[in-house]
Design an enzyme around this catalytic site. Structure first.
Site, mmCIF file in Angstrom:
data_model
loop_
_atom_site.group_PDB
_atom_site.id
_atom_site.type_symbol
_atom_site.label_atom_id
_atom_site.label_comp_id
_atom_site.label_asym_id
_atom_site.label_seq_id
_atom_site.Cartn_x
_atom_site.Cartn_y
_atom_site.Cartn_z
ATOM 1 N N ARG A 14 72.439 99.033 -7.608
ATOM 2 C CA ARG A 14 73.244 98.872 -8.834
ATOM 3 C C ARG A 14 72.750 99.824 -9.927
ATOM 4 O O ARG A 14 73.326 100.879 -10.145
ATOM 5 C CB ARG A 14 73.203 97.396 -9.289
ATOM 6 N N HIS A 213 62.140 94.645 -17.018
ATOM 7 C CA HIS A 213 63.054 95.668 -16.481
ATOM 8 C C HIS A 213 62.741 96.966 -17.226
ATOM 9 O O HIS A 213 63.226 97.198 -18.330
ATOM 10 C CB HIS A 213 64.496 95.202 -16.726
ATOM 11 N N HIS A 215 62.468 101.038 -17.605
ATOM 12 C CA HIS A 215 62.903 102.390 -17.208
ATOM 13 C C HIS A 215 61.773 103.372 -17.502
ATOM 14 O O HIS A 215 60.941 103.145 -18.382
ATOM 15 C CB HIS A 215 64.203 102.760 -17.937
ATOM 16 N N CYS A 246 71.361 104.003 -17.348
ATOM 17 C CA CYS A 246 72.637 103.434 -17.759
ATOM 18 C C CYS A 246 73.521 104.555 -18.295
ATOM 19 O O CYS A 246 73.092 105.316 -19.161
ATOM 20 C CB CYS A 246 72.404 102.371 -18.840
HETATM 21 P P1 HMG Z 1 87.359 97.033 -22.322
HETATM 22 O O1 HMG Z 1 88.112 98.326 -22.145
HETATM 23 O O2 HMG Z 1 86.946 96.669 -23.700
HETATM 24 O O3 HMG Z 1 88.101 95.794 -21.650
HETATM 25 O O4 HMG Z 1 86.087 97.104 -21.377
HETATM 26 P P2 HMG Z 1 89.499 95.139 -21.768
HETATM 27 O O5 HMG Z 1 89.315 93.689 -21.594
HETATM 28 O O6 HMG Z 1 90.221 95.656 -23.000
HETATM 29 O O7 HMG Z 1 90.261 95.696 -20.484
HETATM 30 C C1 HMG Z 1 90.544 97.065 -20.323
HETATM 31 C C2 HMG Z 1 90.778 97.347 -18.860
HETATM 32 O O8 HMG Z 1 89.599 97.065 -18.112
HETATM 33 C C3 HMG Z 1 91.908 96.514 -18.242
HETATM 34 O O9 HMG Z 1 92.495 97.296 -17.223
HETATM 35 C C4 HMG Z 1 91.164 95.380 -17.585
HETATM 36 O O10 HMG Z 1 91.847 94.830 -16.522
HETATM 37 C C5 HMG Z 1 89.920 96.100 -17.099
HETATM 38 P P3 HMG Z 1 93.810 98.179 -17.487
HETATM 39 O O11 HMG Z 1 94.835 97.174 -17.939
HETATM 40 O O12 HMG Z 1 93.442 99.176 -18.560
HETATM 41 O O13 HMG Z 1 94.063 98.817 -16.147
HETATM 42 N N1 HMG Z 1 88.777 95.197 -16.919
HETATM 43 C C6 HMG Z 1 88.076 95.119 -15.776
HETATM 44 N N2 HMG Z 1 88.180 95.764 -14.611
HETATM 45 C C7 HMG Z 1 87.291 95.438 -13.640
HETATM 46 N N3 HMG Z 1 86.324 94.513 -13.800
HETATM 47 C C8 HMG Z 1 86.203 93.847 -14.956
HETATM 48 C C9 HMG Z 1 87.103 94.140 -16.005
HETATM 49 N N4 HMG Z 1 87.244 93.658 -17.261
HETATM 50 C C10 HMG Z 1 88.275 94.315 -17.809
HETATM 51 N N5 HMG Z 1 85.223 92.947 -15.089
HETATM 52 C C11 HMG Z 1 84.368 96.129 -20.048
HETATM 53 C C12 HMG Z 1 85.188 96.035 -21.317
HETATM 54 C C13 HMG Z 1 83.213 95.173 -20.155
HETATM 55 C C14 HMG Z 1 85.237 95.802 -18.845
HETATM 56 C C15 HMG Z 1 83.841 97.593 -19.919
HETATM 57 O O14 HMG Z 1 83.220 97.951 -21.110
HETATM 58 C C16 HMG Z 1 82.894 97.785 -18.782
HETATM 59 O O15 HMG Z 1 83.258 97.667 -17.628
HETATM 60 N N6 HMG Z 1 81.634 98.127 -19.074
HETATM 61 C C17 HMG Z 1 80.615 98.257 -18.025
HETATM 62 C C18 HMG Z 1 79.380 98.857 -18.550
HETATM 63 C C19 HMG Z 1 78.329 98.918 -17.475
HETATM 64 O O16 HMG Z 1 78.507 98.528 -16.346
HETATM 65 N N7 HMG Z 1 77.146 99.471 -17.876
HETATM 66 C C20 HMG Z 1 76.036 99.599 -17.000
HETATM 67 C C21 HMG Z 1 75.385 98.302 -16.676
HETATM 68 S S1 HMG Z 1 74.354 97.651 -17.965
HETATM 69 C C22 HMG Z 1 72.805 98.387 -17.698
HETATM 70 O O17 HMG Z 1 72.695 99.306 -16.923
HETATM 71 C C23 HMG Z 1 71.588 97.833 -18.378
HETATM 72 C C24 HMG Z 1 70.711 96.993 -17.436
HETATM 73 O O18 HMG Z 1 70.289 97.770 -16.327
HETATM 74 C C25 HMG Z 1 69.471 96.496 -18.189
HETATM 75 C C26 HMG Z 1 68.730 97.594 -18.950
HETATM 76 O O19 HMG Z 1 68.402 98.625 -18.356
HETATM 77 O O20 HMG Z 1 68.500 97.380 -20.130
HETATM 78 C C27 HMG Z 1 71.455 95.769 -16.912
HETATM 79 MG MG MG Z 2 68.645 99.179 -16.342
#
Ligand code: HMG
Ligand code: MG
Length: 307
Positions: A14, A213, A215, A246
């Site tokens: 992931r 966690h 990095h 990220c």
């Molecule tokens: P948004 O654009 O604000 O969402 O995104 P929305 O509710 O307005 O929906 C927009 C579109 O996204 C729609 O589709 C929804 O259906 C779709 P459209 O009508 O445009 O075709 N949508 C989704 N599709 C699939 N799965 C879903 C989903 N929800 C809405 N769950 C959202 C908001 C949260 C979805 C977006 O910002 C997003 O996906 N962000 C992901 C960010 C991410 O994954 N970042 C990396 C992970 S975090 C990390 O790495 C840190 C960590 O490792 C810890 C650390 O290191 O500190 C964990």
């Molecule tokens: Mg991370």
């Protein structure tokens, strides 16, 4: 005397792959899963049910889970796997439930700017999004882990104070997360900062429900992990090869490398339950699928004779 035990949660599939330039095929992700399981891992974060427009590298999470289930059915993989995936909202949780996951992880941050950049909402709104996720999880007995990013530094706001972080970490626990993983998302913390925050968390809730966690952007991750270990933290996230980062944290490099973590714990006679000797040879496959050299020092040079 019984050996001290630590729990390593493998992030490679992931955090590791979400920041790569290439999208790794489901077939290669299944192969990597199989290799990690052969090295002893049972707890793996294998993907994310997030928007493919935001993180295209995580598309295929559903298909990967399906293939793992098929492999379990034909006994190519063991039954006792504890797979998890990130879910940012109710839509992601519905997908995780449909895929049959026994565990998910919600994620927010201790910085407003990062939360906006990463999941397009405020911190408060992120907690509101988690309410239905936790409700669905409770009724289906699905375990929920929490992540709190930017617990030390934010790429946009700079230093983040423990006084900001601690109430948010406690709130994730109060909501029903069984554990909160404290993230140094951009790899900017130093061991002294790790000690300060985890000492504060310990005073409020003990350390059993917190994970580290870290990095490795600035080469501090292993030192930070050991600072937390010395305080009593016993769960750490790590990523095979040191992959990771990220996409919404500019410049963030990989998680602390699983191989490097196992090397230092093995040298200290700390039990990880994992087979370092089986992980080191994965470097060739990893470098083929991500198309660059991995950062893990142990994976690069191998184990010394007789280790
Ligand atoms: P948004 O654009 O604000 O969402 O995104 P929305 O509710 O307005 O929906 C927009 C579109 O996204 C729609 O589709 C929804 O259906 C779709 P459209 O009508 O445009 O075709 N949508 C989704 N599709 C699939 N799965 C879903 C989903 N929800 C809405 N769950 C959202 C908001 C949260 C979805 C977006 O910002 C997003 O996906 N962000 C992901 C960010 C991410 O994954 N970042 C990396 C992970 S975090 C990390 O790495 C840190 C960590 O490792 C810890 C650390 O290191 O500190 C964990
Ligand atoms: Mg991370």
């Amino acid at each position: 005397m019984a050996k001290t035990k630590v729990r390593i949660v493998e992030m490679g599939l992931r955090d590791g792959l979400q920041n790569e330039k290439v999208s790794v095929s489901v077939e290669d992700r299944l192969r990597l899963t199989t290799s990690l399981v052969a090295a002893g891992f049972r707890e793996l974060e294998i993907g994310a049910f997030v928007s493919a427009k935001w993180v295209p590298q995580m598309a295929g999470t559903k298909e990967l889970i399906q293939q793992i289930l098929v492999a379990q059915g034909s006994k190519k993989l063991p039954q006792d796997l504890r797979l998890s995936a990130l879910v940012p909202n109710e839509q992601g949780m519905r997908d995780a439930v449909a895929a049959g996951l026994p565990e998910v992880a919600v994620f927010t941050a201790a910085s407003e700017s990062f939360t906006k950049a990463n999941i397009n909402c405020t911190i408060e709104e992120s907690f509101e999004r988690f309410v239905p996720v936790l409700k669905m999880a409770k009724s289906r007995k699905i375990k929920v882990r929490g992540y709190l990013s930017c617990s030390f530094w934010c790429p946009f706001e700079g230093r983040i104070a423990p006084a900001t972080v601690i109430p948010l970490a406690l709130r994730l626990l109060e909501m029903g997360c069984y554990e909160v993983s404290i993230g140094d998302t951009i790899g900017a913390a130093s061991p002294a900062e790790i000690e300060k925050l985890f000492t504060g968390l310990k005073a409020k809730a003990g350390l059993r429900k917190f994970a580290g966690h870290f990095h490795d952007t600035r080469g501090q991750a292993l030192a930070n992990l050991h600072a937390a270990f010395r305080l009593g933290v016993r769960t750490f996230d790590a990523s095979v090869g040191g992959l990771g980062g990220c996409p919404y944290a500019p410049g963030a490099k990989g998680n602390v490398s699983t191989e490097d973590v196992l090397y230092s714990f093995q040298g200290m006679n700390v039990d990880t339950g994992l087979d370092l000797g089986a992980l080191v040879p994965l470097r060739a496959h990893l470098e083929t699928i991500v198309q660059h050299q991995v950062s893990s020092r142990v994976a690069q040079v191998g184990l010394p004779k007789g280790f």
